[in-house]
Design a protein around this motif. Structure first.
Motif, PDB file in Angstrom:
ATOM      1  N   GLU A 120       0.846  -1.181   0.000  1.00 35.11           N
ATOM      2  CA  GLU A 120       0.000   0.000   0.000  1.00 35.11           C
ATOM      3  C   GLU A 120       0.885   1.236   0.000  1.00 35.11           C
ATOM      4  N   VAL A 121       0.461   2.272  -0.718  1.00 35.71           N
ATOM      5  CA  VAL A 121       1.189   3.537  -0.784  1.00 35.71           C
ATOM      6  C   VAL A 121       0.212   4.643  -0.416  1.00 35.71           C
ATOM      7  N   THR A 122       0.658   5.581   0.430  1.00 37.67           N
ATOM      8  CA  THR A 122      -0.152   6.747   0.784  1.00 37.67           C
ATOM      9  C   THR A 122       0.678   7.995   0.519  1.00 37.67           C
ATOM     10  N   THR A 123       0.045   9.000  -0.061  1.00 38.41           N
ATOM     11  CA  THR A 123       0.741  10.245  -0.375  1.00 38.41           C
ATOM     12  C   THR A 123      -0.197  11.419  -0.111  1.00 38.41           C
ATOM     13  N   ILE A 124       0.340  12.615  -0.189  1.00 40.77           N
ATOM     14  CA  ILE A 124      -0.454  13.821   0.054  1.00 40.77           C
ATOM     15  C   ILE A 124      -1.291  14.126  -1.186  1.00 40.77           C
ATOM     16  N   ALA A 125      -2.533  14.491  -0.958  1.00 38.97           N
ATOM     17  CA  ALA A 125      -3.463  14.772  -2.059  1.00 38.97           C
ATOM     18  C   ALA A 125      -3.241  16.169  -2.611  1.00 38.97           C
ATOM     19  N   ASP A 126      -3.525  16.316  -3.880  1.00 46.78           N
ATOM     20  CA  ASP A 126      -3.494  17.607  -4.546  1.00 46.78           C
ATOM     21  C   ASP A 126      -4.784  17.715  -5.336  1.00 46.78           C
ATOM     22  N   ALA A 127      -5.698  18.520  -4.866  1.00 49.16           N
ATOM     23  CA  ALA A 127      -7.037  18.591  -5.454  1.00 49.16           C
ATOM     24  C   ALA A 127      -7.040  19.094  -6.898  1.00 49.16           C
ATOM     25  N   SER A 128      -5.956  19.747  -7.320  1.00 50.38           N
ATOM     26  CA  SER A 128      -5.947  20.324  -8.661  1.00 50.38           C
ATOM     27  C   SER A 128      -5.506  19.330  -9.737  1.00 50.38           C
ATOM     28  N   THR A 129      -5.091  18.131  -9.349  1.00 49.24           N
ATOM     29  CA  THR A 129      -4.604  17.182 -10.359  1.00 49.24           C
ATOM     30  C   THR A 129      -5.715  16.246 -10.813  1.00 49.24           C
ATOM     31  N   SER A 130      -5.548  15.715 -12.014  1.00 50.86           N
ATOM     32  CA  SER A 130      -6.552  14.807 -12.569  1.00 50.86           C
ATOM     33  C   SER A 130      -6.337  13.399 -12.036  1.00 50.86           C
ATOM     34  N   ILE A 131      -7.306  12.543 -12.252  1.00 50.20           N
ATOM     35  CA  ILE A 131      -7.221  11.157 -11.791  1.00 50.20           C
ATOM     36  C   ILE A 131      -6.047  10.441 -12.450  1.00 50.20           C
ATOM     37  N   THR A 132      -5.766  10.741 -13.716  1.00 45.40           N
ATOM     38  CA  THR A 132      -4.634  10.094 -14.377  1.00 45.40           C
ATOM     39  C   THR A 132      -3.314  10.531 -13.754  1.00 45.40           C
ATOM     40  N   ASP A 133      -3.194  11.811 -13.387  1.00 45.41           N
ATOM     41  CA  ASP A 133      -1.970  12.294 -12.732  1.00 45.41           C
ATOM     42  C   ASP A 133      -1.805  11.663 -11.354  1.00 45.41           C
ATOM     43  N   ILE A 134      -2.901  11.536 -10.613  1.00 46.79           N
ATOM     44  CA  ILE A 134      -2.849  10.929  -9.276  1.00 46.79           C
ATOM     45  C   ILE A 134      -2.394   9.481  -9.373  1.00 46.79           C
ATOM     46  N   ILE A 135      -2.992   8.725 -10.275  1.00 38.09           N
ATOM     47  CA  ILE A 135      -2.648   7.306 -10.405  1.00 38.09           C
ATOM     48  C   ILE A 135      -1.220   7.142 -10.911  1.00 38.09           C
ATOM     49  N   SER A 136      -0.824   7.959 -11.868  1.00 38.28           N
ATOM     50  CA  SER A 136       0.546   7.901 -12.372  1.00 38.28           C
ATOM     51  C   SER A 136       1.537   8.178 -11.251  1.00 38.28           C
ATOM     52  N   ARG A 137       1.264   9.188 -10.441  1.00 38.59           N
ATOM     53  CA  ARG A 137       2.154   9.524  -9.316  1.00 38.59           C
ATOM     54  C   ARG A 137       2.226   8.379  -8.314  1.00 38.59           C
ATOM     55  N   LEU A 138       1.101   7.747  -8.010  1.00 37.69           N
ATOM     56  CA  LEU A 138       1.097   6.610  -7.085  1.00 37.69           C
ATOM     57  C   LEU A 138       1.921   5.448  -7.622  1.00 37.69           C
ATOM     58  N   ILE A 139       1.790   5.175  -8.915  1.00 37.36           N
ATOM     59  CA  ILE A 139       2.555   4.078  -9.515  1.00 37.36           C
ATOM     60  C   ILE A 139       4.045   4.389  -9.499  1.00 37.36           C
ATOM     61  N   ILE A 140       4.403   5.641  -9.801  1.00 41.88           N
ATOM     62  CA  ILE A 140       5.814   6.037  -9.775  1.00 41.88           C
ATOM     63  C   ILE A 140       6.358   5.955  -8.349  1.00 41.88           C
ATOM     64  N   GLU A 141       5.588   6.388  -7.360  1.00 39.79           N
ATOM     65  CA  GLU A 141       6.021   6.285  -5.960  1.00 39.79           C
ATOM     66  C   GLU A 141       6.150   4.828  -5.543  1.00 39.79           C
ATOM     67  N   ARG A 142       5.275   3.986  -6.029  1.00 40.49           N
ATOM     68  CA  ARG A 142       5.353   2.558  -5.743  1.00 40.49           C
ATOM     69  C   ARG A 142       6.657   1.987  -6.283  1.00 40.49           C
ATOM     70  N   ARG A 143       7.008   2.365  -7.518  1.00 41.90           N
ATOM     71  CA  ARG A 143       8.263   1.891  -8.108  1.00 41.90           C
ATOM     72  C   ARG A 143       9.464   2.372  -7.291  1.00 41.90           C
ATOM     73  N   ALA A 144       9.431   3.621  -6.867  1.00 46.55           N
ATOM     74  CA  ALA A 144      10.562   4.163  -6.094  1.00 46.55           C
ATOM     75  C   ALA A 144      10.689   3.483  -4.736  1.00 46.55           C
ATOM     76  N   SER A 145       9.581   3.138  -4.122  1.00 44.94           N
ATOM     77  CA  SER A 145       9.617   2.513  -2.800  1.00 44.94           C
ATOM     78  C   SER A 145      10.098   1.072  -2.856  1.00 44.94           C
ATOM     79  N   ARG A 146      10.055   0.438  -4.014  1.00 43.33           N
ATOM     80  CA  ARG A 146      10.434  -0.971  -4.152  1.00 43.33           C
ATOM     81  C   ARG A 146      11.888  -1.145  -4.563  1.00 43.33           C
ATOM     82  N   ARG A 147      12.618  -0.065  -4.770  1.00 45.21           N
ATOM     83  CA  ARG A 147      14.026  -0.166  -5.178  1.00 45.21           C
ATOM     84  C   ARG A 147      14.898  -0.463  -4.006  1.00 45.21           C
TER      85      ARG A 147
END
Length: 147
Positions: A120-147
């Protein structure tokens, strides 16, 4: 060395031309791919299947080769992302599922590669971003956390 790099880039392009990564986002939490519900967003990109599923998914969301419908995207409080691979005459295979929960201050995601809960990954929300940006950021953070 230069010819090796050229051949390697040609091999990636050839493999990508026979494989597609599809990222489909549905409203709410779904355990399986919904049959009757329309997706909020569908993104498709030709990608080398040898590349990590998370890298392909993030790339598809960022590059937006084929995206339907066009922006602006609706706001959702929870969503399920299905990442699938297809091509080469083979049936579509779901490679991963991600449950996304968007709150007022945080965004969290539960990752299910291969259908099993892994992390599970939790991050700070940004209300101005789109759903695609939010999901992309979560996936990128997931990749960074697994290195």
């Amino acid at each position: 060395m230069k010819s090796y790099r050229h051949m390697k880039s040609m091999a990636h392009a050839y493999a990508a031309s026979w494989s597609r990564t599809t990222v489909t986002i549905y409203r709410g939490v779904q355990q399986t791919l919904p049959k009757k519900e329309e997706p909020v967003i569908t993104v498709v990109e030709e990608a080398d299947p040898r590349i990590n599923v998370w890298v392909r998914a993030a790339s598809a969301l960022k590059k937006s080769g084929y995206i339907h419908p066009d922006a602006p995207f609706p706001f959702v409080e929870s969503a399920t992302v299905f990442i699938a691979r297809s091509g080469g005459g083979k049936p579509v295979s779901i490679e991963a599922r991600v449950e996304v929960y968007i709150g007022s201050a945080t965004v969290s995601a539960r990752f299910f590669p291969g259908g099993e809960f892994r992390f599970e990954v939790t991050t700070i929300a940004d209300a101005s971003t789109s759903i695609t940006d939010i999901i992309s950021r979560l996936i990128i953070e997931r990749r960074a956390s697994r290195r």
